[in-house]
Enzyme design. Structure first.
Site, PDB file in Angstrom:
ATOM      1  N   SER A 238      42.954  54.888  22.307  1.00 18.32           N
ATOM      2  CA  SER A 238      41.974  55.633  23.087  1.00 18.32           C
ATOM      3  C   SER A 238      40.594  54.963  22.998  1.00 18.32           C
ATOM      4  O   SER A 238      40.448  53.797  23.365  1.00 18.32           O
ATOM      5  CB  SER A 238      41.948  57.078  22.597  1.00 18.32           C
ATOM      6  N   ASP A 468      48.327  59.451  31.970  1.00 16.87           N
ATOM      7  CA  ASP A 468      47.489  59.724  30.793  1.00 16.87           C
ATOM      8  C   ASP A 468      46.347  60.666  31.173  1.00 16.87           C
ATOM      9  O   ASP A 468      45.539  60.344  32.054  1.00 16.87           O
ATOM     10  CB  ASP A 468      46.938  58.403  30.253  1.00 16.87           C
ATOM     11  N   HIS A 497      48.803  60.778  26.201  1.00 20.34           N
ATOM     12  CA  HIS A 497      47.698  60.003  25.654  1.00 20.34           C
ATOM     13  C   HIS A 497      48.060  59.597  24.232  1.00 20.34           C
ATOM     14  O   HIS A 497      48.404  60.447  23.415  1.00 20.34           O
ATOM     15  CB  HIS A 497      46.422  60.842  25.659  1.00 20.34           C
TER      16      HIS A 497
END
Length: 531
Positions: A238, A468, A497
């Site tokens: 991320s 995502d 995610h």
């Protein structure tokens, strides 16, 4: 934003250690009188480094146990996995290496196959502001037989977790809230966000200018040197993909193998990050609404996507008229139209059946509260509510905000945000007023440095799921185009995610492990499918 589940289970923070002048010098004395190439900053190939950093790159690391006290379950889990911990001293301001310092917390599971050792694999679990000290056991398990060839290193970034945690003393956990259904709600948000910024300035105003990703990238290179490594491998999730990208630009040639999981478009760093999530979030919400509609008999939320969506918007309207009451006594929470969308946002992280069921149960609970009936949240939901909307989450929210505001400029005109909300409200009535809302960055000092521009190529394996909800797939495509030597692994059909070692997709995990073991990127961009 940091994953609520991980952030709530982060290792207990020790007292922040920000040291000054001569005291810092005494604690950061190098153990070696001669610096090796690995422990010296590569002056000709780095950005923004001053002279006088050798003592940081060459410092001796004293490895010790990870447990801080009898209640430190995370430290105990690290030690059970064979990890040891240490502290690394870095400058607060890299332009003034003789001044104040910051103490960073590291954990490490050492390679046991020393004959075939590859090197150090540094981790970052995202956020911004997410702790990573506890990550090595998870990654060690995901690496399988290759794990014994890496030193797997977790690091709480500056001002996060055990690394001099910032806490602005907020009455809420996170600044991310919706502007609600009308102008009056937006004006209340302007007041709230101004107050949150003032609290940060009062509690940590001397630290905030040094919270940027560029400073964290400099810290990574000091860690590299202190570990005695010429190059490091890196796994970032991320926001960690942005940190990894920035590191390649500031310290070219210092990365061996790099995996960027759930990649962000680096042009959307800082305050631009949340608005950029709107397309992916709406896609994941629509898929979840379809899932819930197919189970109307279980949750009673509606028989079609449209009915489910209309019911949620009705709940938000009800919360605008009268806050919804969840729980009783000390565990009672009042949620108005600024908070209900944030609770939904927090529930849209993945597409597993348990995650979708948990969100459906929370939405059904909100509908009951909107109808005026008493509801008793589950213990997990109470924990999430505390983390998001009470002072319990203030440290995590403060760190996230400090990094975001240091990473890019934000408009200081409240009208700018109101106009953006009004533009998005018609098409995105639930999440437009949340992600386009004003934030404390509107009342923050402007960043000391410009955002990093990606102008240098770097080999990396980029992972991106087509659905995502936090890092839109097009962001992974954009990063792949900026790094022509990279490969983009696409996970088709997943609203997920964070993938590697988390989602349980064998195709993804096997591709990453083959790359980390052999050091060779796939010949072409691979595609995996949701299982």
């Amino acid at each position: 934003m940091p994953d609520p589940q991980r952030s709530r289970s982060a290792p207990a923070a020790r007292r922040p250690r920000i040291l000054r002048g001569t005291v810092a010098a005494g604690l950061a004395l190098t153990a070696c009188l001669t610096a090796t190439a690995a422990a010296t900053p590569p002056a000709a190939a780095t950005e923004g480094l001053a002279r006088g950093l050798d003592r940081y790159y060459g410092q001796h690391l004293d490895w010790h146990g990870c447990v801080l006290g009898p209640d430190d379950q995370d430290g105990a889990a690290l030690e059970q996995a064979g990890a040891r911990c240490t502290d690394v001293t870095v400058p607060l301001d890299y332009a003034n290496p003789g001044g104040r310092t910051v103490t960073l917390a590291l954990s490490r599971i050492k390679a046991t196959d020393t004959r075939h050792r590859i090197g150090a694999l540094l981790l970052n679990d995202g956020g911004p502001g997410g702790p990573t000290l506890g990550a090595p056991p998870r990654v060690h398990a995901a690496l399988k037989e290759t794990a014994d060839r890496f030193d797997i290193v977790g690091l709480d970034p500056r001002f996060v977790g055990r690394s001099a945690q910032i806490d602005c003393g907020w009455p809420v956990g996170f600044s991310v809230q919706s502007s609600g259904t009308g102008r009056a709600g937006f004006e209340r948000q302007v007041t709230l966000q101004r107050d949150l910024a003032a609290k940060c300035r009062s509690a940590a105003g001397d630290l905030l200018p040094y919270a940027s990703t560029r400073d964290t990238a400099r810290d990574l290179d000091v860690v590299r040197g202190a570990l005695g490594e010429r190059r490091i491998s890196y796994l970032g999730l991320s926001y960690g993909t942005y940190l990894g990208t920035v590191y390649t630009q500031m310290f070219p040639g210092r990365v061996d193998r790099m995996v960027l999981d759930s990649a962000l478009d680096p042009r959307n760093a800082g305050p631009a990050l949340l608005p950029s999530q709107l397309p992916g979030l709406e896609h994941a919400f629509a898929d979840w609404a379809d899932w819930a509609a197919a189970r109307h008999g279980t949750y009673g939320l509606g028989r079609t996507r449209e009915e489910v969506t209309a019911g949620i918007l009705h709940t938000v309207e009800a919360a605008a008229n009268h806050p919804l009451v969840l729980g009783t006594g000390a565990d009672a929470f009042e949620l108005d139209d600024s908070k209900v969308p944030m609770l939904l946002f927090a529930g849209l992280q993945g597409d597993s059946a348990p995650e979708r069921a948990s969100l459906a149960e929370q939405v059904a609970m909100l509908a009951e509260a909107a109808a005026g009936r008493p509801v008793t949240p589950t213990p997990d939901t109470i924990g999430l509510l505390r983390f998001l909307f009470s002072p319990q989450g203030s440290p995590a929210g403060s760190a996230m905000q400090a990094i975001a505001c240091a990473d890019g400029p934000a408009s200081h005109d409240p009208g700018h945000y109101w106009r953006a909300i009004e533009r998005s409200r018609a098409e995105h009535p639930l999440f437009g007023p949340l992600l386009d809302n004003i934030s404390p960055c509107a009342f923050w000092d402007r960043p000391r440095e410009q955002p990093t521009q990606v102008r240098r190529d770097a080999p990396a394996l980029i992972l991106s799921a087509t659905g995502d909800p936090r890092a839109p797939y097009l962001g992974g495509v954009a990063l792949h185009e900026m790094l022509p030597s990279s490969r983009l692994l696409t996970l088709q059909g997943a609203d997920q995610h964070q993938l590697y070692g988390i989602y349980g997709n064998a195709c993804v995990d096997d591709t990453v492990n083959a790359y980390l073991a052999g050091g060779r990127l796939p010949d072409t961009d691979p595609t995996c499918t949701r299982q």
